[in-house]
Design a protein around this motif. Sequence first.
Motif, PDB file in Angstrom:
ATOM      1  N   GLY A  32       0.822  -1.202   0.000  1.00 26.87           N
ATOM      2  CA  GLY A  32       0.000   0.000   0.000  1.00 26.87           C
ATOM      3  C   GLY A  32       0.853   1.248   0.000  1.00 26.87           C
ATOM      4  O   GLY A  32       2.085   1.172  -0.134  1.00 26.87           O
ATOM      5  N   PRO A  33       0.244   2.427   0.146  1.00 26.61           N
ATOM      6  CA  PRO A  33       1.006   3.690   0.102  1.00 26.61           C
ATOM      7  C   PRO A  33       2.184   3.710   1.072  1.00 26.61           C
ATOM      8  O   PRO A  33       3.254   4.213   0.726  1.00 26.61           O
ATOM      9  CB  PRO A  33      -0.038   4.743   0.475  1.00 26.61           C
ATOM     10  CG  PRO A  33      -1.330   4.144   0.033  1.00 26.61           C
ATOM     11  CD  PRO A  33      -1.206   2.672   0.295  1.00 26.61           C
ATOM     12  N   GLY A  34       1.996   3.183   2.283  1.00 27.82           N
ATOM     13  CA  GLY A  34       3.104   3.151   3.237  1.00 27.82           C
ATOM     14  C   GLY A  34       4.205   2.223   2.787  1.00 27.82           C
ATOM     15  O   GLY A  34       5.393   2.573   2.779  1.00 27.82           O
ATOM     16  N   ILE A  70      12.460  -4.873  13.393  1.00 28.46           N
ATOM     17  CA  ILE A  70      11.147  -4.960  12.762  1.00 28.46           C
ATOM     18  C   ILE A  70      10.367  -3.682  13.060  1.00 28.46           C
ATOM     19  O   ILE A  70      10.229  -3.275  14.212  1.00 28.46           O
ATOM     20  CB  ILE A  70      10.360  -6.194  13.260  1.00 28.46           C
ATOM     21  CG1 ILE A  70      11.131  -7.482  12.932  1.00 28.46           C
ATOM     22  CG2 ILE A  70       8.963  -6.225  12.628  1.00 28.46           C
ATOM     23  CD1 ILE A  70      10.476  -8.744  13.479  1.00 28.46           C
ATOM     24  N   TYR A  71       9.872  -3.054  12.009  1.00 31.84           N
ATOM     25  CA  TYR A  71       9.141  -1.797  12.104  1.00 31.84           C
ATOM     26  C   TYR A  71       7.696  -2.001  11.637  1.00 31.84           C
ATOM     27  O   TYR A  71       7.386  -2.992  10.972  1.00 31.84           O
ATOM     28  CB  TYR A  71       9.808  -0.725  11.242  1.00 31.84           C
ATOM     29  CG  TYR A  71      11.238  -0.421  11.623  1.00 31.84           C
ATOM     30  CD1 TYR A  71      11.575   0.728  12.333  1.00 31.84           C
ATOM     31  CD2 TYR A  71      12.280  -1.291  11.271  1.00 31.84           C
ATOM     32  CE1 TYR A  71      12.893   1.015  12.685  1.00 31.84           C
ATOM     33  CE2 TYR A  71      13.597  -1.030  11.619  1.00 31.84           C
ATOM     34  CZ  TYR A  71      13.895   0.125  12.323  1.00 31.84           C
ATOM     35  OH  TYR A  71      15.204   0.387  12.669  1.00 31.84           O
ATOM     36  N   ALA A  72       6.827  -1.067  11.957  1.00 30.14           N
ATOM     37  CA  ALA A  72       5.443  -1.127  11.493  1.00 30.14           C
ATOM     38  C   ALA A  72       4.947   0.277  11.201  1.00 30.14           C
ATOM     39  O   ALA A  72       5.281   1.230  11.912  1.00 30.14           O
ATOM     40  CB  ALA A  72       4.549  -1.813  12.529  1.00 30.14           C
ATOM     41  N   ILE A  73       4.155   0.405  10.130  1.00 29.77           N
ATOM     42  CA  ILE A  73       3.689   1.724   9.684  1.00 29.77           C
ATOM     43  C   ILE A  73       2.248   1.649   9.198  1.00 29.77           C
ATOM     44  O   ILE A  73       1.715   0.575   8.925  1.00 29.77           O
ATOM     45  CB  ILE A  73       4.571   2.266   8.537  1.00 29.77           C
ATOM     46  CG1 ILE A  73       4.498   1.329   7.323  1.00 29.77           C
ATOM     47  CG2 ILE A  73       6.011   2.456   8.981  1.00 29.77           C
ATOM     48  CD1 ILE A  73       5.206   1.870   6.075  1.00 29.77           C
ATOM     49  N   GLY A  74       1.615   2.816   9.080  1.00 31.59           N
ATOM     50  CA  GLY A  74       0.308   2.902   8.442  1.00 31.59           C
ATOM     51  C   GLY A  74      -0.854   2.463   9.307  1.00 31.59           C
ATOM     52  O   GLY A  74      -0.841   2.604  10.530  1.00 31.59           O
TER      53      GLY A  74
END
Length: 466
Positions: free
Chosen positions: A11-13, A307-311
């Motif tokens: 997706g956009p992120g 480990i990262y997370a966005i959106g």
Amino acid sequence: MKYDLIVIGSGPGGYIAAIRASQLGSKVAIIEKYTTLGGTCLNVGCIPSKALLDSSHHYHDAIHNFEAHGISVEAPKVDFGKMVERKAAVVEQTTGGIKYLMDKNKIDVYEGLGSFVDATHVKVSKNDGFEETIEGTNIIIATGSKPSSLPFIQIDKERIITSTEALKLKEIPKKLLVIGGGVIGLELGSVYKRLGSEVAVIEYMDKIVPGMDTDVSKELQKVLKKQGVKFFTSHGVKAVERTGDQVVVKATNKKGEEVEFDGDYCLVSVGRKAYTEGLGLENVGVKVNERGQVEINDHLQTNVSNIYAIGDVVKGAMLAHKAEEEGVVVAEFIAGQKPHIDYNLIPGIVYTWPEVAAVGKTEQELKETGIDYKSGKFLMRALGRSRASMDIDGFVKVLADKNTDEVLGVHIVGARAADLIMEAAVAMEYRASAEDLARICHGHPTYSEALKEAAKAAWDGQPLNA
């Protein structure tokens, strides 16, 4: 195969994070479980909804406004199939553009469901049963969200639908019931109202778009009501039942009385929830909160440092542009840079007509936090440009600190509000005062003059054209 960065979700992120990381020299892979890139936004969200909003707006103008402009046409007819085909073509072109960007930036694309084996290995499972495992020094979770429902509602995807199905109906509903007066419900409700549906919005709270400034909520409801949308606020839905081609929604109003609404379609639009199914977070011990969102720190890192997370999968507003900014921040942080993101300056937008846009604090938030503020408001109908285009509904409202004059929030209901709000966002990024905005020369005649006038109203209480 080993990568510097693996992104799960396109997706956009996700795709923006992948591009930025590649620009900064990383070897990047992106994993997408669907056959097209772009996630919810490009496939079943932002892009297709705006395509239908624009098409239906043209039709609405032809019926209601052309005559006043001196344009006489035969009664226009809707070819709904063609309208949906155009939407699909826009989506195809846009998602194809993402594939081009992946190739251009030398990003490897894996089609399949990505799930954690351990902190540095991700398994990609394809629909045909084929599996492969890739390795990444860093990994970004960008799996987005899916529509929420209520426990007692059975979404059948035929008559009781979510936004996904509402974007690909085969017919225009005769009577559309919308549960939820938030952004998605109002946008899709607007589409079908313009095309001839009877639309009733049933909202649990006492106002629509509950998170926005109260003045904005009141104005938008007034304008949409004038367009023919019916609103039932302070109504708690208790049951949704389908019999053949009819749907009945039972709700309780603020007096405690049970009321019923009937229609041929019911759009359940009560928000969205983080999507983490099949990710295998338990295999690496990544923590999620009580709402199912992945927990992160100020650098968007999970409790597993690589480990990262966005959106949409993390806390905060579920907005495509928020996800994009977070994707850039993570890519730059991994590269050793020191990026920042100011969540207060992420604009919120509703693409009805007139549009609604806001950035910064609402008046209610300023009151709750005890900040001394002043307010300036300017009506769109006072602008020459608005009268020329017949877009006279709405206003611009500027909130500024009473002592320093710094702009704290801007709220717009009006034509092109989605574009106008960025002037306010830029001004607030540089901590401009209301006087600063008021003293900038704005082109005439433009919609943006309303922002100048509202800023002057907030600064010295004396707009020039009101």
